[in-house]
Each structure stands twice: as structure tokens, then as C-alpha cells.
Design an enzyme around this catalytic site. Structure first.
Site, short mmCIF file in Angstrom:
data_model
loop_
_atom_site.label_atom_id
_atom_site.label_comp_id
_atom_site.label_asym_id
_atom_site.label_seq_id
_atom_site.Cartn_x
_atom_site.Cartn_y
_atom_site.Cartn_z
N ASN A 7 0.87 -1.17 0.00
CA ASN A 7 0.00 0.00 0.00
C ASN A 7 0.91 1.23 0.00
OD1 ASN A 7 -1.45 2.31 0.95
ND2 ASN A 7 -3.08 0.98 1.69
N GLU A 34 -3.88 1.92 -2.96
CA GLU A 34 -4.00 3.34 -2.61
C GLU A 34 -3.11 4.21 -3.50
OE1 GLU A 34 -5.22 5.51 1.22
OE2 GLU A 34 -4.12 3.77 1.92
N ASP A 147 -4.24 -4.89 0.74
CA ASP A 147 -4.62 -4.29 2.02
C ASP A 147 -6.06 -4.70 2.31
OD1 ASP A 147 -5.31 -2.75 4.17
OD2 ASP A 147 -4.67 -0.84 3.31
N ASN A 149 -7.50 -4.44 5.27
CA ASN A 149 -8.07 -3.66 6.36
C ASN A 149 -8.78 -4.55 7.38
OD1 ASN A 149 -7.44 -0.83 6.28
ND2 ASN A 149 -8.61 -0.68 4.38
N ASP A 218 -2.21 -6.29 5.86
CA ASP A 218 -1.88 -6.63 4.47
C ASP A 218 -1.61 -8.13 4.40
OD1 ASP A 218 -1.34 -3.72 3.21
OD2 ASP A 218 -0.53 -3.81 5.25
N ASP A 247 2.69 4.53 5.29
CA ASP A 247 2.52 4.00 6.64
C ASP A 247 2.42 2.47 6.65
OD1 ASP A 247 0.10 4.24 5.34
OD2 ASP A 247 -0.87 5.44 6.89
N HIS A 248 2.52 1.86 5.48
CA HIS A 248 2.59 0.40 5.36
C HIS A 248 4.01 -0.01 5.01
CE1 HIS A 248 -1.87 -0.51 4.88
NE2 HIS A 248 -1.84 0.81 4.79
#
Length: 257
Positions: A7, A34, A147, A149, A218, A247-248
Site C-alpha cells: 500500500n 491506494e 490491504d 483492512n 496486508d 505507513d505500510h
């Protein structure tokens, strides 16, 4: 064959990080989420210059998914998830690469929950599960990565008691993931590391990365005819520490083909 998922949290703003990671690790296939860019703003030339062909499904400012291949042809199979013709979110793309069906997904966040965003998350999850079940009817090996989530268990979240009402950890979300796994899919990371604390996401706030206060959201799911071909898997955690990083952290598997 090394397959990765990442991501990128904005492909153009973080393009130097992406290119540095691709050059350092050289995955055969990289699935991105993303993108946060419409189709015409995808940095195709920079990706080509890095040695990768790509297909992508973009969207202005939000969402967006892509599949990159270093050595093999990409044959696009599907752009968008079936089941809702009115769904305009760019969250799924699927291709055949080197004999493997690869689905790249960005499952909705769903917060705040309860509410319409959480309802959309669960409906999208249901559509995805239906499509995943259909993929298992074919003889081809399948990898579904991206991802999700979802933190499937308490092992997958730092201080789980703080996340009980979050859409990524609510019982309905975790049950949806369990039901998906129960179709016959293998969670690649958990197959190799059933009891290890492994995270793939660290928030930008409160020095989460420095404290390893993370989440595992993920995932790689492997069809039954691939589970015994899994050689290794891991998270490129250090990439999260690079300047202007997502941030991943990238997640990867090696499978024998």
C-alpha cells in the site's frame, strides 16, 4: 517467484520510495494499493524505466490498485469487483502472470462503525468472498493479496483492547475474514509464522513505528494448489522507516512455480 504487495499511500508523492524499494528487492510481481491517482496520472514511464510493465485501475484522490511485473507478461483478467454495477471505487484488479492468477485488492476501511461506511465494507467483503469462491473452481493457482483492512486475531494488533470498536477489528469483520479463509485459502504469513508478532502497518502518530505499535492488515491468501509451493514470506519493515514512506511496509512471498 517473488510476489509482493504494498500500500503506497499515494503513488506519485511516494514514487521515489517505491522505485528505491523495487530496485532494492526486485520482486517479480508487485501489487500496489491506494494509488490516489486517476488513470492518466499513473507514472507509467517511471515504472517502465524501473524494469516493470504495469496494469492499473486508478481513481482521483482515493483508492486505486495496480499490478507490476518484471519478467512476465501481464494478462488482465478483471478490472473492478463484480456484484455491484454502481460501485465506482477502484479497489480490485486481477491478472494472469506466469501461470498464476493474481488478485490485487484494497478492501474498504469501514470507519466509523457502525454506519454506512461499515455497511459498505461488509457488502464489499461479501462480494469479494463470492468472487474468491468462484476462483477456487478453476485449476489455476491463485494469489489474493493486498490491504484487507482486517486484523484477523489479537496477535495481529498492538494492544487489541483499544481496537474493539474499530471497523478493522470488529467481530463482523474478523468473521468475514475467517469465512473467506474457510473456503480453503491459506494465510501465507501465518502458515510460516503461526505465533509470531508481525505487523505491516504503523501509524504516523505517536511514534508508532519506533515503538512497533502496529497492525497486520496486508495479507496473502493462497489457493490450495499453491500452499505447498510457498517457500518463504516476510515484511520489508525497514522500508516504513525511510523518509516520506507510506505507513505500510511491503509484504512478500516466494512461491515455487
Amino acid at each position: 517467484m517473488k510476489i509482493a504487495t504494498y500500500n503506497v499511500n499515494g503513488i506519485n508523492g511516494r514514487l521515489p520510495v517505491l522505485l528505491r524499494w523495487l530496485d532494492e528487492t526486485k520482486p517479480d510481481v508487485a501489487c500496489l494499493q491506494e494509488l490516489k491517482a486517476p488513470d492518466e496520472k499513473f507514472p507509467e514511464q517511471a515504472i517502465l524505466d524501473a524494469g516493470y510493465h504495469a496494469i492499473w485501475h486508478g481513481q482521483k484522490s482515493w483508492n486505486g490498485v495496480a499490478i507490476l511485473s518484471r519478467n512476465s507478461e501481464i494478462k488482465e483478467l478483471r478490472r473492478g469487483l463484480p456484484g455491484d454495477p454502481d460501485d465506482s471505487h477502484s479497489r480490485y484488479i486481477e491478472a494472469l502472470v506466469n501461470g498464476i492468477v493474481i488478485g490485487c485488492l484494497y478492501l474498504p476501511n469501514g470507519n466509523p462503525a457502525p454506519g454506512p461506511k461499515f455497511d459498505y465494507k461488509l457488502k464489499w467483503f461479501e462480494r469479494f468472498s463470492t468472487h474468491a469462491a468462484g476462483l477456487l473452481q478453476h485449476d489455476l493457482p491463485v494469489v489474493l493479496c493486498g490491504d484487507y483492512n482486517v486484523m484477523p486475531t489479537e496477535l495481529d494488533v498492538y494492544k487489541p483492547e483499544r481496537w474493539l470498536d474499530d471497523a478493522l477489528f470488529r467481530p463482523e469483520t474478523r468473521l468475514a475474514f475467517k469465512n473467506l479463509i474457510d473456503q480453503g485459502w491459506t494465510d501465507a504469513i501465518r502458515k510460516l509464522y503461526p505465533n509470531d508478532v508481525i505487523y505491516t502497518f504503523w501509524d504516523y502518530f505517536r511514534k508508532a513505528y519506533d515503538r512497533n505499535a502496529g497492525l497486520r492488515i496486508d495479507h496473502f491468501l493462497l489457493s490450495p494448489n499453491l500452499q505447498n509451493q510457498l517457500v518463504s514470506a516476510g515484511v520489508d519493515r525497514h522500508v516504513r522507516g525511510w523518509e516520506k514512506s507510506s505507513d505500510h511496509g511491503p509484504v512478500w512471498i516466494d512461491v515455487q512455480v
